[in-house]
Design an enzyme around this catalytic site. Sequence first.
Site, mmCIF file in Angstrom:
data_model
loop_
_atom_site.group_PDB
_atom_site.id
_atom_site.type_symbol
_atom_site.label_atom_id
_atom_site.label_comp_id
_atom_site.label_asym_id
_atom_site.label_seq_id
_atom_site.Cartn_x
_atom_site.Cartn_y
_atom_site.Cartn_z
ATOM 1 N N PHE A 26 41.229 -42.791 -41.631
ATOM 2 C CA PHE A 26 39.863 -43.272 -41.847
ATOM 3 C C PHE A 26 39.708 -44.662 -41.236
ATOM 4 O O PHE A 26 39.117 -45.553 -41.806
ATOM 5 C CB PHE A 26 39.544 -43.303 -43.352
ATOM 6 N N SER A 54 42.645 -46.714 -47.595
ATOM 7 C CA SER A 54 41.378 -46.085 -47.214
ATOM 8 C C SER A 54 40.903 -45.037 -48.214
ATOM 9 O O SER A 54 39.759 -44.592 -48.137
ATOM 10 C CB SER A 54 41.516 -45.425 -45.834
ATOM 11 N N ASP A 84 48.503 -43.664 -31.948
ATOM 12 C CA ASP A 84 49.360 -42.837 -31.091
ATOM 13 C C ASP A 84 50.809 -42.828 -31.561
ATOM 14 O O ASP A 84 51.451 -41.774 -31.608
ATOM 15 C CB ASP A 84 49.315 -43.353 -29.644
ATOM 16 N N GLN A 87 51.481 -40.634 -34.802
ATOM 17 C CA GLN A 87 51.086 -39.230 -34.841
ATOM 18 C C GLN A 87 52.281 -38.282 -34.912
ATOM 19 O O GLN A 87 52.249 -37.293 -35.640
ATOM 20 C CB GLN A 87 50.220 -38.893 -33.624
ATOM 21 N N HIS A 109 42.382 -39.020 -28.067
ATOM 22 C CA HIS A 109 43.147 -39.588 -26.945
ATOM 23 C C HIS A 109 44.303 -38.633 -26.700
ATOM 24 O O HIS A 109 44.906 -38.114 -27.635
ATOM 25 C CB HIS A 109 43.650 -40.983 -27.316
ATOM 26 N N GLY A 135 34.856 -47.035 -32.522
ATOM 27 C CA GLY A 135 34.264 -46.297 -33.628
ATOM 28 C C GLY A 135 32.990 -46.906 -34.188
ATOM 29 O O GLY A 135 32.046 -46.185 -34.520
ATOM 30 N N GLU A 196 42.930 -49.805 -19.592
ATOM 31 C CA GLU A 196 43.262 -50.786 -20.621
ATOM 32 C C GLU A 196 44.218 -51.848 -20.098
ATOM 33 O O GLU A 196 44.047 -53.042 -20.349
ATOM 34 C CB GLU A 196 43.911 -50.082 -21.821
#
Length: 341
Positions: A26, A54, A84, A87, A109, A135, A196
């Site tokens: 979140f 969260s 990333d 995950q 992504h 976001g 980036e």
Amino acid sequence: MPAKVYTDKDADLGLFKNKTLAVLGFGSQGHAHALNLKESGCKVIIGLYEGSKSIPVAKEKGFEVYPTAEAVRRADVIFVALPDTKQAAAYTKDIAPNLSAGKTLLFSHGFSIHFKTIVPPKNIDVILVAPKGPGHIVRRQFTEGKGVPSLIAVYQNPSKQARKTALAWAKGIGGTRAGVLETTFKEETETDLFGEQTVLCGGVSALVLAGYETLVEAGYQPEMAYFECLHELKLIVDLMNEAGIGGMRFSISETAKWGDVTVGPKIIDPSVKKRMKAALKDIQNGKFARGWVKEYETGYKKYNHLLAKGQKHDLEKVGARLRSLMPWMQKRSIKGVQASY
């Protein structure tokens, strides 16, 4: 040939009727996707690890919150809205044991799939929906009846419905209001990392610091260096954003234009492009990804050191004082702020 742009008419939210959508995490993208989909009429649940800060935030927003594993079990479409580097562990522990044929795994992504830190089973759809904005902008644009342009991609499609699912999700978060383009996990991941590192974050930050230091070391006031090398950057970027480089040049003085076209190429010269190509190669061959995963696994030592060093730079102190003199500017304090997942 120009890429096809998908809009509202190309997407069907009816695809999610009687389906449960899970958002794992979140944070920045997670909260925006969850709220936008909920307000688009979808059934959305949140998956969080035990003890996550969260949990009360998501509940206060009206969501049912479950442990990550349970959210995966309950959902038809699972959005992995985690960093990333985190995950893979979450996938092994909570996601993989609870995936079953027919479910859809969704990312914003392509890092984990492209670099194979996650290898999904062949009996599920794997898709990407990537808004081209943070976001809070995805959320704000949606509440204003607009949207952020987004990318979609399909990695696995055993159901033959994967593209439709991606488009439906993009519509639910407002992406099709602005326009959606199709890409691949490989293209999205590699171009995103390249942008980036060499332009948007790394390149611009290094250019600003180098310009600031050059002026201060030459004896100019730090305040003047800040204004010229950082403060006015937003004005130029806004002009580029609205009308391209040509539009920006149309809006500045002839003197500024002459300096742009004659001095700029001497600063950002062919040697810079050569190093950009080397950075791109490190992205393409996985060297950057391996290094970043190792940095996470060894406790973010270099990462935290470099961030702390940057925060102590004189430009940050001068900038904080000057921004306090600008009542029209929205102030952001970044100290101690960490996205919650």
